[in-house]
Design a protein around this motif. Structure first.
Motif, PDB file in Angstrom:
ATOM      1  N   LEU A  94      24.810  32.438  25.591  1.00  0.00           N
ATOM      2  CA  LEU A  94      24.516  31.015  25.725  1.00  0.00           C
ATOM      3  C   LEU A  94      25.421  30.163  24.845  1.00  0.00           C
ATOM      4  O   LEU A  94      25.847  29.073  25.240  1.00  0.00           O
ATOM      5  CB  LEU A  94      23.043  30.749  25.426  1.00  0.00           C
ATOM      6  CG  LEU A  94      22.048  31.353  26.428  1.00  0.00           C
ATOM      7  CD1 LEU A  94      20.622  31.075  25.995  1.00  0.00           C
ATOM      8  CD2 LEU A  94      22.308  30.868  27.834  1.00  0.00           C
ATOM      9  N   ALA A  95      25.730  30.642  23.649  1.00  0.00           N
ATOM     10  CA  ALA A  95      26.655  29.916  22.774  1.00  0.00           C
ATOM     11  C   ALA A  95      28.045  29.856  23.391  1.00  0.00           C
ATOM     12  O   ALA A  95      28.708  28.815  23.350  1.00  0.00           O
ATOM     13  CB  ALA A  95      26.707  30.582  21.397  1.00  0.00           C
ATOM     14  N   ASP A  96      28.480  30.965  24.000  1.00  0.00           N
ATOM     15  CA  ASP A  96      29.778  30.994  24.671  1.00  0.00           C
ATOM     16  C   ASP A  96      29.786  30.029  25.852  1.00  0.00           C
ATOM     17  O   ASP A  96      30.769  29.316  26.081  1.00  0.00           O
ATOM     18  CB  ASP A  96      30.077  32.424  25.135  1.00  0.00           C
ATOM     19  CG  ASP A  96      31.423  32.541  25.832  1.00  0.00           C
ATOM     20  OD1 ASP A  96      32.437  32.122  25.237  1.00  0.00           O
ATOM     21  OD2 ASP A  96      31.450  33.056  26.969  1.00  0.00           O
ATOM     22  N   LEU A  97      28.686  29.956  26.594  1.00  0.00           N
ATOM     23  CA  LEU A  97      28.578  29.031  27.717  1.00  0.00           C
ATOM     24  C   LEU A  97      28.674  27.585  27.235  1.00  0.00           C
ATOM     25  O   LEU A  97      29.396  26.777  27.814  1.00  0.00           O
ATOM     26  CB  LEU A  97      27.260  29.259  28.463  1.00  0.00           C
ATOM     27  CG  LEU A  97      26.953  28.300  29.619  1.00  0.00           C
ATOM     28  CD1 LEU A  97      28.001  28.423  30.716  1.00  0.00           C
ATOM     29  CD2 LEU A  97      25.558  28.556  30.152  1.00  0.00           C
ATOM     30  N   GLU A  98      27.968  27.261  26.159  1.00  0.00           N
ATOM     31  CA  GLU A  98      28.013  25.901  25.621  1.00  0.00           C
ATOM     32  C   GLU A  98      29.407  25.531  25.117  1.00  0.00           C
ATOM     33  O   GLU A  98      29.865  24.411  25.293  1.00  0.00           O
ATOM     34  CB  GLU A  98      27.002  25.752  24.485  1.00  0.00           C
ATOM     35  CG  GLU A  98      25.570  25.700  24.960  1.00  0.00           C
ATOM     36  CD  GLU A  98      24.582  25.624  23.815  1.00  0.00           C
ATOM     37  OE1 GLU A  98      25.009  25.540  22.640  1.00  0.00           O
ATOM     38  OE2 GLU A  98      23.374  25.661  24.087  1.00  0.00           O
ATOM     39  N   GLU A  99      30.070  26.484  24.500  1.00  0.00           N
ATOM     40  CA  GLU A  99      31.375  26.205  23.908  1.00  0.00           C
ATOM     41  C   GLU A  99      32.505  26.167  24.941  1.00  0.00           C
ATOM     42  O   GLU A  99      33.393  25.320  24.874  1.00  0.00           O
ATOM     43  CB  GLU A  99      31.701  27.242  22.837  1.00  0.00           C
ATOM     44  CG  GLU A  99      32.984  26.956  22.083  1.00  0.00           C
ATOM     45  CD  GLU A  99      33.222  27.931  20.953  1.00  0.00           C
ATOM     46  OE1 GLU A  99      34.369  27.975  20.479  1.00  0.00           O
ATOM     47  OE2 GLU A  99      32.290  28.642  20.554  1.00  0.00           O
ATOM     48  N   ALA A 105      32.511  33.582  29.638  1.00  0.00           N
ATOM     49  CA  ALA A 105      32.403  34.900  30.266  1.00  0.00           C
ATOM     50  C   ALA A 105      31.264  34.932  31.275  1.00  0.00           C
ATOM     51  O   ALA A 105      31.385  35.560  32.339  1.00  0.00           O
ATOM     52  CB  ALA A 105      32.204  35.972  29.196  1.00  0.00           C
ATOM     53  N   LEU A 106      30.170  34.243  30.989  1.00  0.00           N
ATOM     54  CA  LEU A 106      29.018  34.229  31.893  1.00  0.00           C
ATOM     55  C   LEU A 106      29.385  33.604  33.235  1.00  0.00           C
ATOM     56  O   LEU A 106      29.115  34.183  34.290  1.00  0.00           O
ATOM     57  CB  LEU A 106      27.851  33.473  31.249  1.00  0.00           C
ATOM     58  CG  LEU A 106      26.587  33.342  32.100  1.00  0.00           C
ATOM     59  CD1 LEU A 106      26.011  34.724  32.410  1.00  0.00           C
ATOM     60  CD2 LEU A 106      25.570  32.473  31.408  1.00  0.00           C
ATOM     61  N   VAL A 107      30.007  32.442  33.207  1.00  0.00           N
ATOM     62  CA  VAL A 107      30.396  31.771  34.454  1.00  0.00           C
ATOM     63  C   VAL A 107      31.392  32.630  35.220  1.00  0.00           C
ATOM     64  O   VAL A 107      31.261  32.814  36.441  1.00  0.00           O
ATOM     65  CB  VAL A 107      30.974  30.363  34.173  1.00  0.00           C
ATOM     66  CG1 VAL A 107      31.564  29.759  35.441  1.00  0.00           C
ATOM     67  CG2 VAL A 107      29.899  29.454  33.594  1.00  0.00           C
ATOM     68  N   ARG A 108      32.377  33.183  34.533  1.00  0.00           N
ATOM     69  CA  ARG A 108      33.379  34.026  35.217  1.00  0.00           C
ATOM     70  C   ARG A 108      32.718  35.216  35.888  1.00  0.00           C
ATOM     71  O   ARG A 108      33.038  35.549  37.038  1.00  0.00           O
ATOM     72  CB  ARG A 108      34.435  34.489  34.222  1.00  0.00           C
ATOM     73  CG  ARG A 108      35.394  33.381  33.815  1.00  0.00           C
ATOM     74  CD  ARG A 108      36.619  33.933  33.087  1.00  0.00           C
ATOM     75  NE  ARG A 108      36.298  34.985  32.146  1.00  0.00           N
ATOM     76  CZ  ARG A 108      36.269  34.832  30.818  1.00  0.00           C
ATOM     77  NH1 ARG A 108      36.561  33.663  30.291  1.00  0.00           N
ATOM     78  NH2 ARG A 108      35.969  35.832  30.023  1.00  0.00           N
ATOM     79  N   ARG A 109      31.782  35.862  35.198  1.00  0.00           N
ATOM     80  CA  ARG A 109      31.122  37.041  35.786  1.00  0.00           C
ATOM     81  C   ARG A 109      30.212  36.663  36.953  1.00  0.00           C
ATOM     82  O   ARG A 109      30.137  37.384  37.952  1.00  0.00           O
ATOM     83  CB  ARG A 109      30.338  37.796  34.721  1.00  0.00           C
ATOM     84  CG  ARG A 109      31.256  38.511  33.734  1.00  0.00           C
ATOM     85  CD  ARG A 109      30.462  39.276  32.755  1.00  0.00           C
ATOM     86  NE  ARG A 109      29.763  40.367  33.445  1.00  0.00           N
ATOM     87  CZ  ARG A 109      29.732  41.618  33.048  1.00  0.00           C
ATOM     88  NH1 ARG A 109      30.354  41.950  31.935  1.00  0.00           N
ATOM     89  NH2 ARG A 109      29.082  42.530  33.704  1.00  0.00           N
ATOM     90  N   LEU A 110      29.517  35.533  36.839  1.00  0.00           N
ATOM     91  CA  LEU A 110      28.630  35.108  37.930  1.00  0.00           C
ATOM     92  C   LEU A 110      29.416  34.678  39.152  1.00  0.00           C
ATOM     93  O   LEU A 110      28.969  34.882  40.291  1.00  0.00           O
ATOM     94  CB  LEU A 110      27.698  33.986  37.452  1.00  0.00           C
ATOM     95  CG  LEU A 110      26.647  34.410  36.438  1.00  0.00           C
ATOM     96  CD1 LEU A 110      25.892  33.193  35.917  1.00  0.00           C
ATOM     97  CD2 LEU A 110      25.695  35.447  37.009  1.00  0.00           C
ATOM     98  N   VAL A 111      30.585  34.097  38.958  1.00  0.00           N
ATOM     99  CA  VAL A 111      31.435  33.689  40.072  1.00  0.00           C
ATOM    100  C   VAL A 111      31.978  34.917  40.796  1.00  0.00           C
ATOM    101  O   VAL A 111      32.134  34.904  42.023  1.00  0.00           O
ATOM    102  CB  VAL A 111      32.584  32.774  39.579  1.00  0.00           C
ATOM    103  CG1 VAL A 111      33.640  32.571  40.644  1.00  0.00           C
ATOM    104  CG2 VAL A 111      32.021  31.439  39.113  1.00  0.00           C
ATOM    105  N   GLU A 112      32.235  35.988  40.067  1.00  0.00           N
ATOM    106  CA  GLU A 112      32.780  37.219  40.669  1.00  0.00           C
ATOM    107  C   GLU A 112      31.798  37.903  41.605  1.00  0.00           C
ATOM    108  O   GLU A 112      32.215  38.652  42.478  1.00  0.00           O
ATOM    109  CB  GLU A 112      33.173  38.218  39.563  1.00  0.00           C
ATOM    110  CG  GLU A 112      34.372  37.803  38.779  1.00  0.00           C
ATOM    111  CD  GLU A 112      34.644  38.758  37.614  1.00  0.00           C
ATOM    112  OE1 GLU A 112      33.922  39.770  37.479  1.00  0.00           O
ATOM    113  OE2 GLU A 112      35.570  38.475  36.840  1.00  0.00           O
ATOM    114  N   GLU A 113      30.515  37.683  41.438  1.00  0.00           N
ATOM    115  CA  GLU A 113      29.501  38.394  42.255  1.00  0.00           C
ATOM    116  C   GLU A 113      29.619  38.087  43.704  1.00  0.00           C
ATOM    117  O   GLU A 113      29.844  37.151  44.255  1.00  0.00           O
ATOM    118  CB  GLU A 113      28.088  38.059  41.781  1.00  0.00           C
ATOM    119  CG  GLU A 113      27.765  38.685  40.473  1.00  0.00           C
ATOM    120  CD  GLU A 113      26.324  38.446  40.049  1.00  0.00           C
ATOM    121  OE1 GLU A 113      25.636  37.625  40.673  1.00  0.00           O
ATOM    122  OE2 GLU A 113      25.902  39.074  39.098  1.00  0.00           O
TER     123      GLU A 113
END
Length: 113
Positions: A94-99, A105-113
């Motif tokens: 969550l901190a990485d997402l906010e920053e 990494a979360l957005v990149r991984r979710l987009v790959e699905e």
């Protein structure tokens, strides 16, 4: 005549040794390496949690989580339960997402699905 045997409790069997205690204190005294966003979001750590969430995982994911927990204990002297490990991981993501937003990494991984 049957004789009842007293067995040691789990706490007696799995108590930390003196060297493990020193290792845990040494690791705990080191400042954590955090990004700016991670320092703003802190996991709750070892407190009583009033809220509950159920997450279903595959057998492989559970084994990976358990492997990480044992690795932290063996190589870093950190005895953490799976719940704390998951809370720490969620706080980092969550901190990485906010920053980093879209570049996280979360957005990149979710987009790959």
């Amino acid at each position: 005549m049957a004789r009842r045997v007293n067995l040691p409790a789990a706490d007696d069997l799995f108590r930390p040794t003196a060297s493990t205690q020193r290792a845990v204190r040494a690791v705990a005294d080191e400042p954590p390496e955090e990004t700016a966003g991670a320092s703003a979001r802190k996991p709750s750590g070892r407190v009583r949690h009033d809220e509950k969430m159920t997450v279903y995982v595959t057998a492989d994911e559970l084994l990976d989580l358990e492997h990480a927990r044992l690795l932290l204990r063996r190589e870093h002297g950190l005895a953490v339960d799976r719940g704390r490990l998951v809370r720490e991981a969620v706080a980092l993501v969550l901190a990485d997402l906010e920053e980093h937003g879209e570049q996280s990494a979360l957005v990149r991984r979710l987009v790959e699905e």
